[in-house]
Design a protein around this motif. Sequence first.
Motif, short mmCIF file in Angstrom:
data_model
loop_
_atom_site.label_atom_id
_atom_site.label_comp_id
_atom_site.label_asym_id
_atom_site.label_seq_id
_atom_site.Cartn_x
_atom_site.Cartn_y
_atom_site.Cartn_z
N LEU A 114 0.83 -1.21 0.00
CA LEU A 114 0.00 0.00 0.00
C LEU A 114 0.86 1.26 0.00
O LEU A 114 0.58 2.21 -0.72
CB LEU A 114 -0.93 0.01 1.21
CG LEU A 114 -2.12 -0.94 1.13
CD1 LEU A 114 -2.84 -1.03 2.48
CD2 LEU A 114 -3.08 -0.51 0.05
N LYS A 115 1.91 1.26 0.78
CA LYS A 115 2.79 2.43 0.83
C LYS A 115 3.49 2.64 -0.51
O LYS A 115 3.62 3.77 -0.98
CB LYS A 115 3.80 2.29 1.96
CG LYS A 115 3.16 2.47 3.32
CD LYS A 115 4.16 2.35 4.43
CE LYS A 115 3.48 2.58 5.77
NZ LYS A 115 4.40 2.41 6.89
N ILE A 116 3.93 1.56 -1.13
CA ILE A 116 4.56 1.66 -2.45
C ILE A 116 3.57 2.24 -3.45
O ILE A 116 3.90 3.14 -4.22
CB ILE A 116 5.03 0.27 -2.94
CG1 ILE A 116 6.22 -0.20 -2.13
CG2 ILE A 116 5.36 0.29 -4.43
CD1 ILE A 116 6.55 -1.67 -2.34
N SER A 117 2.35 1.75 -3.42
CA SER A 117 1.36 2.22 -4.40
C SER A 117 1.06 3.70 -4.19
O SER A 117 0.87 4.43 -5.16
CB SER A 117 0.08 1.39 -4.33
OG SER A 117 -0.66 1.67 -3.16
N GLN A 118 1.04 4.15 -2.96
CA GLN A 118 0.77 5.57 -2.69
C GLN A 118 1.88 6.46 -3.23
O GLN A 118 1.63 7.60 -3.62
CB GLN A 118 0.59 5.80 -1.18
CG GLN A 118 -0.67 5.17 -0.63
CD GLN A 118 -0.67 5.11 0.89
OE1 GLN A 118 0.31 5.41 1.55
NE2 GLN A 118 -1.81 4.70 1.45
N ARG A 119 3.10 5.96 -3.25
CA ARG A 119 4.24 6.78 -3.67
C ARG A 119 4.57 6.67 -5.14
O ARG A 119 5.14 7.59 -5.71
CB ARG A 119 5.47 6.38 -2.86
CG ARG A 119 5.37 6.74 -1.41
CD ARG A 119 6.63 6.41 -0.67
NE ARG A 119 6.42 6.62 0.75
CZ ARG A 119 6.83 5.81 1.69
NH1 ARG A 119 7.49 4.73 1.39
NH2 ARG A 119 6.59 6.07 2.96
N THR A 120 4.24 5.53 -5.75
CA THR A 120 4.77 5.31 -7.10
C THR A 120 3.73 4.97 -8.16
O THR A 120 4.10 4.88 -9.33
CB THR A 120 5.81 4.16 -7.08
OG1 THR A 120 5.15 2.94 -6.71
CG2 THR A 120 6.94 4.44 -6.13
N MET A 121 2.48 4.78 -7.78
CA MET A 121 1.50 4.31 -8.76
C MET A 121 0.45 5.37 -9.08
O MET A 121 0.21 6.28 -8.30
CB MET A 121 0.81 3.05 -8.23
CG MET A 121 1.73 1.88 -8.08
SD MET A 121 0.79 0.45 -7.48
CE MET A 121 1.99 -0.83 -7.72
N SER A 122 -0.18 5.18 -10.21
CA SER A 122 -1.29 6.05 -10.60
C SER A 122 -2.48 5.79 -9.68
O SER A 122 -2.53 4.78 -8.98
CB SER A 122 -1.69 5.77 -12.05
OG SER A 122 -2.32 4.50 -12.14
N ALA A 123 -3.45 6.67 -9.72
CA ALA A 123 -4.64 6.52 -8.88
C ALA A 123 -5.36 5.22 -9.19
O ALA A 123 -5.84 4.53 -8.27
CB ALA A 123 -5.57 7.72 -9.08
N ASP A 124 -5.44 4.85 -10.47
CA ASP A 124 -6.10 3.58 -10.83
C ASP A 124 -5.37 2.38 -10.26
O ASP A 124 -5.98 1.45 -9.74
CB ASP A 124 -6.20 3.45 -12.35
CG ASP A 124 -7.21 4.41 -12.96
OD1 ASP A 124 -8.07 4.92 -12.21
OD2 ASP A 124 -7.14 4.63 -14.18
N GLU A 125 -4.03 2.39 -10.36
CA GLU A 125 -3.24 1.29 -9.81
C GLU A 125 -3.37 1.22 -8.29
O GLU A 125 -3.42 0.13 -7.72
CB GLU A 125 -1.77 1.45 -10.22
CG GLU A 125 -1.53 1.25 -11.70
CD GLU A 125 -0.13 1.66 -12.13
OE1 GLU A 125 0.43 0.94 -12.97
OE2 GLU A 125 0.38 2.68 -11.64
#
Length: 172
Positions: A114-125
Motif C-alpha cells: 500500500l505504501k509503495i502504491s501511494q508513492r509510485t503508482m497512478s490513482a487507478d493502480e
Amino acid sequence: MDIGISGSFVLGVISFISAAVAVVSVVISHRQSREQARQTRVDADNLELSSAAFNLDVDGQFTDGLREVLNHFVERPELRQYFTDGVSCPPDGPIAVRVGTIAEMLGDVLEVGLKISQRTMSADEQMIRSGYCRDVLETCPTLTRLVAEHPTWWPAITALHDARSRADQAKS
C-alpha cells in the motif's frame, strides 16, 4: 607618414568587427542552448527510465513478499482456508500460532504494498492494490483481528480496515 585612413573608416571597421562578433556570439549561444535542451531531454528520459525501473523493483519486492506468504499454502494447503475462505482459525494450538505468524507476514507485505502504491503508482493502480488488500482483509479473519488489535503496526491497512468498518456501520 600618413596612410590616409580616416577615423570614420576605422570606426566602420570596428563596428563591422563588433557586429560580426555579436553574430558569432548569438550563434554560439543558440547552439549551447539547443545542446542544453537536448541534454535536458536526455536527462529527463533517463530519469523516467530510472523511475520506471525503481517502480518495477519496488513492486517486485511486494510481489516477492506475497509469493513468500503464498508458498506457505503450497507447503501447508490446509492453512489456505484461514486466509482466503473467511474461516476463523482455532483460538489456541499450533495451527493458531502458525496462522497468526503468516497473518503478520501478510500484514507486513500488504502494508508495504500500500505504501509503495501511494508513492509510485497512478490513482487507478492504487485503487487496484487497495481493493486487493480489502479483499484479503475480508477473507482473513486472523489478519482483520490483528489489525484491530494492533492499529499502529500497519497504519495503511488500518485505514482500509477502518473505512470498511465505517461503510459496514453505515449500511446497518
